[in-house]
Write an enzyme that holds these catalytic residues in place. Sequence first.
Site, PDB file in Angstrom:
ATOM      1  N   ASP A 128       6.616  -5.835   0.808  1.00  0.00           N
ATOM      2  CA  ASP A 128       7.021  -4.552   1.121  1.00  0.00           C
ATOM      3  C   ASP A 128       8.284  -3.823   1.735  1.00  0.00           C
ATOM      4  O   ASP A 128       8.574  -4.888   2.841  1.00  0.00           O
ATOM      5  CB  ASP A 128       5.617  -3.791   1.366  1.00  0.00           C
ATOM      6  N   ASN A 148      -7.617  -0.492   7.124  1.00  0.00           N
ATOM      7  CA  ASN A 148      -8.111   0.712   5.974  1.00  0.00           C
ATOM      8  C   ASN A 148      -8.322  -0.985   4.354  1.00  0.00           C
ATOM      9  O   ASN A 148      -8.757  -0.566   3.045  1.00  0.00           O
ATOM     10  CB  ASN A 148      -7.650   1.922   5.172  1.00  0.00           C
ATOM     11  N   HIS A 152      -5.632  -2.448   2.959  1.00  0.00           N
ATOM     12  CA  HIS A 152      -4.919  -2.316   2.174  1.00  0.00           C
ATOM     13  C   HIS A 152      -3.984  -3.973   1.809  1.00  0.00           C
ATOM     14  O   HIS A 152      -4.358  -4.443   2.993  1.00  0.00           O
ATOM     15  CB  HIS A 152      -3.795  -1.928   2.684  1.00  0.00           C
ATOM     16  N   GLU A 196      -2.442   0.951  -1.084  1.00  0.00           N
ATOM     17  CA  GLU A 196      -3.793   2.020  -0.126  1.00  0.00           C
ATOM     18  C   GLU A 196      -4.854   0.980  -0.909  1.00  0.00           C
ATOM     19  O   GLU A 196      -4.966   2.028  -2.266  1.00  0.00           O
ATOM     20  CB  GLU A 196      -3.117   3.082  -0.160  1.00  0.00           C
TER      21      GLU A 196
END
Length: 252
Positions: free
Chosen positions: A68, A137, A139, A144
């Site tokens: 990414d 979280n 991810h 996400e």
Amino acid sequence: MIRIYGFKNTKEAGVSAAKVIAEAIKSRENPTLGLATGSSPLDLYGALIDMYKNGELSFKNVKTVNLDEYVGLTPDHDQSYRYFMDFNLFSHIDILPENTNVPSGIAEDPKAECERYDRLVESLGGVDVQVIGIGNNGHIAFNEPSDSFTTGTNVVELTESTIDANSRFFAKREDVPTKAISMGIGQIMSAKKILLVANGKGKAEILEKALFGEVTPKVPASILRFAKDVVVFADDAALSVIDEKHPGAVIR
Ligand code: GLP
């Protein structure tokens, strides 16, 4: 299948994870590695650099694709993921710069950049070993929590929790980009092997949820339960909740 390996500290986890990468490099003519940023893989990259410096490993035939990049950051911005990779790995080993790939955060047309990246990964014959971390979280890369799993490379709106978590690297919270280009979950899942690195107590809850809880796009990493071959290299702190709830699940 998922195998979870536990280590006293992140250094030992990194050294063992590096052996998996070294094996993949040595056993193939033209290996493709999928690489990740963040603090989690730093000891792994340190161990790979040591292996190169000791003459145990060469990266001359290796190609890499990173997961990414932030939209809006130039490659020379010190928080861009291209800069991170050059600084923490590529500049210390004998990999050819033209064999390293990170999505461009400054492409005029980010959607077209996503398509280019999908074609690139395909043209390399897919990823042999994909390194990933896990966000607080759940991810993976920048995929996400959401209502569905992504497939190919996509432009992501970062969640407030990710912006909060990553603001520690920027002068102020407003400087954190709000978007990123990220390889998709489907792409990550198609890697021949996935190597998940996680360190520290902060990851203990989410790691247990991802590896033992419900498989749901609300916890993107939970999809790993359907992957062919996943190895987890983590320190004892990151494994504390798994040890408590699932005694015997961790290989030591
Ligand atoms: C970022 C990256 C992820 C990484 C995550 C965890 O948001 N996009 O690829 O896994 O952070 O980072 P860390 O390893 O620093 O906890």
